[in-house]
Enzyme design. Structure first.
Site, PDB file in Angstrom:
ATOM      1  N   ALA A   1      -5.315   2.815  10.681  1.00 40.09           N
ATOM      2  CA  ALA A   1      -4.566   3.636   9.625  1.00 40.09           C
ATOM      3  C   ALA A   1      -4.190   2.596   8.480  1.00 40.09           C
ATOM      4  O   ALA A   1      -4.278   1.273   8.543  1.00 40.09           O
ATOM      5  CB  ALA A   1      -3.431   4.234   9.957  1.00 40.09           C
ATOM      6  N   LYS A   2      -3.607   2.812   7.400  1.00 43.96           N
ATOM      7  CA  LYS A   2      -3.263   1.862   6.414  1.00 43.96           C
ATOM      8  C   LYS A   2      -2.141   1.020   6.788  1.00 43.96           C
ATOM      9  O   LYS A   2      -1.970  -0.151   6.339  1.00 43.96           O
ATOM     10  CB  LYS A   2      -2.602   2.948   5.223  1.00 43.96           C
ATOM     11  CG  LYS A   2      -3.623   3.548   4.397  1.00 43.96           C
ATOM     12  CD  LYS A   2      -3.090   4.386   3.328  1.00 43.96           C
ATOM     13  CE  LYS A   2      -4.171   5.041   2.434  1.00 43.96           C
ATOM     14  NZ  LYS A   2      -3.714   5.767   1.321  1.00 43.96           N
TER      15      LYS A   2
END
Length: 315
Positions: free
Chosen positions: A244-245
């Protein structure tokens, strides 16, 4: 009479493709090519509120950059609504679906509290309805979805993960196949598409194992032959959570913009699957002869900043 092997790659344009997607695509592509089969590509774009402009074209560019080719035309789900509508009609005729007016909050308040990590099980509030009850609901202006009646949970033998048995009656229950917004849900669309495209082998991430018994029920209800399934571990960050980010920018477009060579990434992914002794640049087509599904580690692949720097990406 043997059936020709057909695999598929099915990117969703709800966001950019990242290193985790690339690993699964590589395994799926190699599984088909090593078996002398064909590869189809489908853009899964029916989740319209979350679709990002240009993401479908970007996904195809990412596949080309990785060196993953395909056979035939690219299939786009939003052009295939009549096929999904026909499948829904079939399910209505055999009373395998019913109209459900429950909202998410209705289900959350009526269902028993799930254990940590478990899916909320639909309590069957609307299961007394028949398919014909949809007419009265429409006349009254009440929005509804269509739910599939779960009477049992088919076991299946996963080509990678082995024997699988999930009791859907206590893990989700009756599931939505058509949304109140008037569009097909993932489970129905993917079954209709894979059958229509002649897919005989589905290789995807192991987060989708719980979807498989639902899809097997749909194959059976629609009188379709299911493919074989292989669910492989995901790519996770150093914290053990799926990419994810928070793990930095692992988009394939970002790697490409930074000058990372596709052979470097393919070599890293090939090494992570046990096909190379060390991460070294290699083309996807050069891994066909080395492909072995059974050499892939059973645990998730941990992608670290050090591994990315080793292929020329600072993140």
């Amino acid at each position: 009479m043997s059936t020709a092997l057909t695999g598929r790659l099915a990117p969703s344009p709800t966001g950019a493709q990242h290193v985790g997607n690339a690993r699964t695509y590589l395994v799926a592509w190699l599984a088909a090519r090593a078996g002398g089969g064909t590869v189809r590509v489908r853009i899964e774009d029916i989740d319209s509120p979350r679709i990002k402009p240009g993401a479908a074209e970007q996904a195809l560019d990412d596949l080309r950059w990785l060196g993953l080719d395909w056979d035939g035309e690219v299939v786009t789900q939003t052009t295939r609504l009549p096929l999904y509508e026909a499948a829904l009609e079939t399910l209505k005729q055999v009373e395998q679906v019913y109209p459900c007016t429950c909202t998410r909050s209705d289900i959350a308040s009526a269902a028993s509290a799930p254990h940590a990590g478990e899916e909320v099980t639909y309590p069957g509030t609307c299961a007394h309805r028949s398919a014909m009850d949809a007419g009265a609901l429409q006349r009254d202006g009440k929005p509804f979805a269509w739910r599939f009646r779960v009477a049992d949970s088919p076991a299946f033998t996963d080509l990678f993960a082995g024997e699988q048995q999930i009791d859907l009656r206590h893990a989700g229950g009756d599931f939505v196949v058509w949304k109140s917004a008037g569009t097909p849900a993932y489970q129905l669309a993917v079954v209709v598409d894979d059958a229509a495209m002649g897919v005989t082998e589905v290789v995807r991430g192991d987060d989708l194992i719980p979807s498989t018994p639902r899809q097997l029920l749909l194959y059976r209800a629609l009188g379709l032959a299911p493919p074989a399934f292989a669910h492989v571990p995901l790519v996770v960050g150093a914290d053990g959570r799926r990419l994810a980010k928070r793990h930095g920018d692992t988009r394939l477009a970002a790697l490409r913009s930074a000058g990372v060579k596709p052979e470097a990434l393919v070599g890293l992914l090939g090494w992570s699957c046990g096909w190379l002794d060390r991460p070294e640049p290699v083309r996807a087509c050069d891994l066909i002869a080395r492909f072995r599904l059974e050499t892939i580690p059973k645990r998730p692949f941990v992608l670290t900043a050090e591994l990315l720097r080793a292929i020329g990406y600072a993140g």
